[in-house]
Design a protein around this motif. Structure first.
Motif, PDB file in Angstrom:
ATOM      1  N   ALA A  66      -5.026   5.450   6.748  1.00 56.20           N
ATOM      2  CA  ALA A  66      -5.430   5.250   5.173  1.00 56.20           C
ATOM      3  C   ALA A  66      -5.463   3.387   4.967  1.00 56.20           C
ATOM      4  O   ALA A  66      -6.431   3.054   4.216  1.00 56.20           O
ATOM      5  N   GLU A  76     -10.462   5.419   3.783  1.00 50.25           N
ATOM      6  CA  GLU A  76      -9.301   5.904   3.335  1.00 50.25           C
ATOM      7  C   GLU A  76      -8.894   6.721   2.230  1.00 50.25           C
ATOM      8  O   GLU A  76      -7.815   7.426   2.434  1.00 50.25           O
ATOM      9  N   ARG A  98      -5.926   9.104   2.491  1.00 52.52           N
ATOM     10  CA  ARG A  98      -4.860   9.638   1.473  1.00 52.52           C
ATOM     11  C   ARG A  98      -4.955  11.060   0.614  1.00 52.52           C
ATOM     12  O   ARG A  98      -3.703  11.595   0.130  1.00 52.52           O
ATOM     13  N   LYS A  99      -6.197  11.771   1.033  1.00 54.37           N
ATOM     14  CA  LYS A  99      -5.668  13.113   1.238  1.00 54.37           C
ATOM     15  C   LYS A  99      -4.830  13.938   1.702  1.00 54.37           C
ATOM     16  O   LYS A  99      -3.838  14.776   1.564  1.00 54.37           O
ATOM     17  N   TYR A 155       1.068  -0.966  -0.015  1.00 53.44           N
ATOM     18  CA  TYR A 155       0.065   0.049  -0.603  1.00 53.44           C
ATOM     19  C   TYR A 155       0.788   1.038  -0.061  1.00 53.44           C
ATOM     20  O   TYR A 155       0.762   2.060  -0.334  1.00 53.44           O
ATOM     21  N   GLN A 162       1.178   7.258  -6.074  1.00 51.83           N
ATOM     22  CA  GLN A 162       0.512   8.789  -6.147  1.00 51.83           C
ATOM     23  C   GLN A 162       1.340   9.783  -5.666  1.00 51.83           C
ATOM     24  O   GLN A 162       1.081  11.067  -7.087  1.00 51.83           O
ATOM     25  N   THR A 221      -2.459  13.115   3.353  1.00 53.16           N
ATOM     26  CA  THR A 221      -1.238  12.297   3.221  1.00 53.16           C
ATOM     27  C   THR A 221      -0.477  12.943   1.962  1.00 53.16           C
ATOM     28  O   THR A 221       1.122  13.164   2.602  1.00 53.16           O
ATOM     29  N   LYS A 252       1.706   2.136  -2.727  1.00 50.34           N
ATOM     30  CA  LYS A 252       1.294   2.834  -4.066  1.00 50.34           C
ATOM     31  C   LYS A 252       0.758   4.266  -3.677  1.00 50.34           C
ATOM     32  O   LYS A 252       0.432   5.201  -4.234  1.00 50.34           O
ATOM     33  N   LEU A 253       1.129   4.780  -2.199  1.00 56.00           N
ATOM     34  CA  LEU A 253       1.212   6.006  -1.844  1.00 56.00           C
ATOM     35  C   LEU A 253       1.989   6.751  -2.562  1.00 56.00           C
ATOM     36  O   LEU A 253       2.568   7.884  -3.249  1.00 56.00           O
ATOM     37  N   THR A 275      -1.092   7.100   7.093  1.00 55.61           N
ATOM     38  CA  THR A 275      -0.823   6.207   6.207  1.00 55.61           C
ATOM     39  C   THR A 275      -1.313   4.737   6.495  1.00 55.61           C
ATOM     40  O   THR A 275      -2.218   4.806   6.566  1.00 55.61           O
TER      41      THR A 275
END
Length: 326
Positions: free
Chosen positions: A145, A151, A155-156, A32, A39, A158, A35-36, A142
């Protein structure tokens, strides 16, 4: 992702869990995190910032536990206000108001916010900077999320936290906050920082962790941008007549009435004296957070602005009470 948390939860409860299951949890979390990172890179965050922010990131079950187990007990305002605004905090607020008088007056004038409200927010949010949280913000966000319950929100946050580091306001190691990612002495979430944080001392950084002028300016800017009017205060505790229509209370725009309209309905100051007659009447809302048996208030739009900071009647009333005491 929510499922991935279950194995660790079982471990925390003292039950056995296989090593391979725990390893899978760790693998899922690291996947995960990757993936962050992807992004963030696609959003224009530099590799240097990404590497620094995520270099020691680990799953933090304590953040998840805190998110899932927020206090449910409800105090009355008569119980809450003395705890939130005790005499010792009022004394500290008055002392710090005078110690920082020049900065507060300058910033208050610049943003159009009475300095006593800046100090009150500072005191209620973080006990004047003493309680700001010791979680690594990237780690906490993190983990939250990855947990999956909210999430999109975390996530936003983060990505916003990475942007703050990228802009050079704070290092990844020094970016500390609460379990939920609220940061610094005014406890801004990262997105609020990007929208409202200010450089109050002109050094080129927005340091809400260590620089009081930046804390004051950031809090004042938030209030200003949300509609604060320093011509007025926040409201007042009042006395309502027995049997008043309960449908009149609430902060919906349609329920606001001019002060003299409330007076005609029998509402008075707490001591029974008539409501003030102002040169220019002001719109007010009737609130009874503990129903008709508890405290009642007429609040102005500045109170509604405080409610945007924190959607708690109790929080806004604690800040208002401390401001009045200052």
């Amino acid at each position: 992702m929510r499922k991935a948390w279950s194995g660790i939860a079982v471990m925390l409860l003292g039950c056995s869990v296989s090593v391979s299951s725990y390893a899978t949890e760790k693998d899922d979390f690291q996947s995960y995190v990757q993936k962050l990172k992807t992004q963030a890179s696609e959003s224009g965050i530099s590799k240097t910032t990404i590497d620094a922010a995520f270099k020691n990131v680990t799953f933090k079950p304590k953040a998840i536990k805190a998110d899932n187990n927020q206090p449910e007990k409800k105090l009355t305002l008569d119980e809450y206000i003395p705890r939130a605004v005790p005499d010792w905090k009022i004394k500290q607020a008055k002392r710090l108001y005078h110690e920082n008088f020049d900065d507060l007056q300058r910033i208050g004038k610049e943003y159009g916010v009475q300095p006593r409200f800046i100090v009150a927010l500072w005191g209620v949010e973080s006990n004047f900077g003493r309680f700001t949280g010791n979680y690594n913000v990237i780690n906490a966000l993190t983990s939250l999320a990855f947990d999956g319950r909210r999430e999109a929100l975390f996530r936003k946050q983060t990505m916003a936290a990475l942007t703050i580091i990228e802009q050079g306001h704070i290092s990844a190691d020094d970016m500390k906050g609460s379990w939920a990612g609220a940061m610094g002495q005014c406890q801004f979430m990262p997105t609020s920082f990007l929208s409202f944080a200010q450089d109050g001392n002109g050094d080129g950084k927005k340091d809400i962790w260590n620089t009081k002028a930046d804390v004051f300016a950031s809090a004042a800017n938030y209030l200003k941008q949300e509609g604060w009017d320093d011509t007025y205060t926040w409201g007042r505790q009042i006395h309502v007549p027995v049997g008043i229509d309960q449908n009149l209370q609430g902060r919906d725009e349609s329920k606001g009435k001019m002060l003299q309209e409330w007076s005609k309905l029998g509402i008075t100051r707490l001591d029974g004296k008539p409501l003030p007659k102002l040169n220019q009447d002001i719109k007010a809302w009737l609130i009874m957070p503990d129903d008709e048996s508890g405290r009642s208030y007429l609040v102005y739009n500045n109170y509604n602005v405080l409610m945007k900071w924190n959607r708690s009647y109790y929080f806004a009333l604690a800040v208002s009470s401390l401001a009045d005491s200052i």
